[in-house]
Scaffold this motif. Structure first.
Motif, short mmCIF file in Angstrom:
data_model
loop_
_atom_site.label_atom_id
_atom_site.label_comp_id
_atom_site.label_asym_id
_atom_site.label_seq_id
_atom_site.Cartn_x
_atom_site.Cartn_y
_atom_site.Cartn_z
N ARG A 261 36.13 113.07 1.80
CA ARG A 261 35.46 114.24 2.03
C ARG A 261 35.33 114.25 3.73
N GLU A 262 35.10 113.14 4.26
CA GLU A 262 35.05 112.99 5.85
C GLU A 262 36.33 112.78 6.56
N ILE A 263 37.55 112.94 5.71
CA ILE A 263 38.72 112.46 6.34
C ILE A 263 39.13 113.65 7.46
N LYS A 264 39.53 113.49 8.49
CA LYS A 264 40.11 114.37 9.56
C LYS A 264 41.48 115.02 9.25
N CYS A 265 41.53 116.09 9.58
CA CYS A 265 42.93 116.92 9.27
C CYS A 265 43.90 116.21 10.19
N THR A 266 45.16 116.36 9.78
CA THR A 266 46.31 116.00 10.62
C THR A 266 47.53 116.81 10.33
N SER A 267 48.37 117.01 11.33
CA SER A 267 49.52 117.86 11.18
C SER A 267 50.48 117.09 10.12
N ALA A 268 50.51 115.87 9.89
CA ALA A 268 51.21 115.20 8.87
C ALA A 268 51.30 115.65 7.50
N ILE A 269 50.10 116.33 7.17
CA ILE A 269 50.06 116.87 5.95
C ILE A 269 49.89 118.16 5.65
N PRO A 270 51.15 118.78 5.24
CA PRO A 270 51.23 120.28 5.26
C PRO A 270 50.49 120.97 3.85
N CYS A 271 49.27 120.55 3.82
CA CYS A 271 48.56 120.93 2.83
C CYS A 271 47.20 121.40 3.23
N HIS A 272 46.57 122.79 2.85
CA HIS A 272 45.43 123.41 3.58
C HIS A 272 44.20 122.65 3.25
N TRP B 22 44.83 105.56 6.70
CA TRP B 22 44.47 104.72 5.36
C TRP B 22 43.20 103.58 5.74
N LYS B 23 43.32 103.24 7.17
CA LYS B 23 42.29 102.51 7.52
C LYS B 23 40.95 103.09 7.93
N LEU B 24 41.27 104.05 8.64
CA LEU B 24 40.00 105.25 8.83
C LEU B 24 39.24 105.38 7.47
N LEU B 25 40.11 105.60 6.38
CA LEU B 25 39.62 106.05 4.93
C LEU B 25 38.92 104.94 4.39
N THR B 26 39.38 103.81 4.83
CA THR B 26 38.41 102.60 4.24
C THR B 26 37.48 102.01 4.74
N LYS B 27 36.89 102.66 6.28
CA LYS B 27 35.93 102.27 6.91
C LYS B 27 34.37 102.13 6.24
N ALA B 28 34.51 102.89 5.19
CA ALA B 28 33.26 103.05 4.65
C ALA B 28 32.95 101.89 3.76
N MET B 29 34.13 101.03 3.40
CA MET B 29 33.90 99.81 2.54
C MET B 29 33.56 98.60 3.47
#
Length: 326
Positions: free
Chosen positions: A156-167, A255-262
């Motif tokens: 839910r807290e992930i930052k958006c990136t142009s690498a993902i072509p999904c809104h 992915w590392k940013l995503l796992t920071k909560a762990m």
């Protein structure tokens, strides 16, 4: 650059009757960029991950050795290089991987043989990079189902990136995690999976050219939960289930940013989800776990007799991780 351009050339203005001045041999990095990549790796359809590992190994080589010309690389050069990797604290498994990638490049600079039919024959003798022996070790850690649910929450807290072509990028990450859990697929297969590869009865048929090390293509069963996870981020005009337009190194950083909560000791890689899936299946049916893993070394029974449909019921019974997205 073609193979002929690597051979010793006679300069047009060199005095007749005199010995030619040999052209400088390319460095290992130059040889890879000009010959191995376009003539060997690309024609064989090697995955981008393989090419990226080549470049990572070459960066280590250039930093440590200075990247000398091919004919100046000796056994001593290779030994000093490996010693430097060990001194910098690199894990033995990573040292081995680095040496294997560099040896592949070196081998194609030497004489042609049955294994290296398109070798450039720039050097007459290929130095061998001695590497640590592979040693048996305990399996790496797997996520628990509860930790997978925490990962989904952190999306839910992930930052958006142009690498993902999904809104809806938080949903993209949550769906990728769910799809990984329900299929046990490797990262390269997750990011390469195509809707056009899915059969009417729910099997993902991965072509050999898109599978690990170009092994025989695989049929992967997609449970209802897996299909639903991928379907939530289906993008019009995009065949890839989880389209990713960035590099693999950027994916790892995200992915590392995503796992920071762990907790620090539980900030594991994406492969920890695959381990979790195979462990859950192995606890209930080791045969199904081996079939889902898709490793080449099975036995005659599994290779030639057991029907792959045997995995369907257990995959359909896998628990669906809880989360904000469903």
């Amino acid at each position: 650059m073609t193979q002929a351009q690597f051979r010793i050339m006679w300069p047009e203005d060199w005095p007749r009757g005199s010995s030619p001045r040999p052209a400088r041999k390319p460095t290992l990095t130059e040889f890879y960029a000009d010959y191995v990549l376009p003539m060997i790796r690309r024609p064989k359809g090697r995955a981008n991950g393989t090419v990226e590992q080549d470049w990572i190994a070459l960066r280590h080589w250039k930093r440590i050795t200075g990247d000398p010309p091919l004919d100046e690389i000796t056994a001593e050069t290779c030994a000093r290089f490996m010693a430097a990797l060990a001194e910098m604290g690199m894990a033995e498994s990573t040292q081995r991987k680095t040496a294997i990638h560099l040896q592949f490049i070196l081998d194609h600079a030497g004489p042609a043989d049955r294994r290296h039919r398109n070798a450039a024959e720039i050097i007459s003798r290929v130095p061998y990079i001695e590497r640590p022996e592979g040693t048996p070790r305990e399996p790496e850690q797997a996520f628990t189902l509860g930790e997978i649910e925490l990962l989904i929450e952190s999306c839910r807290e992930i930052k958006c990136t142009s690498a993902i072509p999904c809104h809806d990028q938080p949903l993209w990450w949550a769906s990728l995690i769910r799809f990984a859990w329900h299929t046990g697929l490797r990262r390269m297969n997750l990011l390469n999976a195509r809707w056009s590869w899915v059969t009417e009865d729910g099997w993902l048929v991965i072509p050999a050219a898109r599978y690990k090390q170009k092994k025989a293509g695989r049929r992967v069963y997609l449970s209802e939960a897996a299909r639903q996870a991928a379907g939530r981020v289906k993008t019009q005009g995009e065949d890839r289930m989880f389209a990713w337009n960035g590099s693999l190194s950027f994916f790892r950083n995200c992915w590392k940013l995503l796992t920071k909560a762990m907790p620090t000791d539980r900030q594991l890689g994406l492969k920890a989800i695959r381990r979790a899936t195979l462990t859950w299946l192995a606890e209930r049916n080791p045969l199904v776990s081996r079939l889902v893993a898709g490793h080449r070394k099975l036995d005659v029974l599994e290779d030639y007799y057991v029907q792959r449909d045997v995995i369907i019921n257990l995959l359909e019974s896998m628990p669906v991780p809880k989360g904000w997205d469903i």
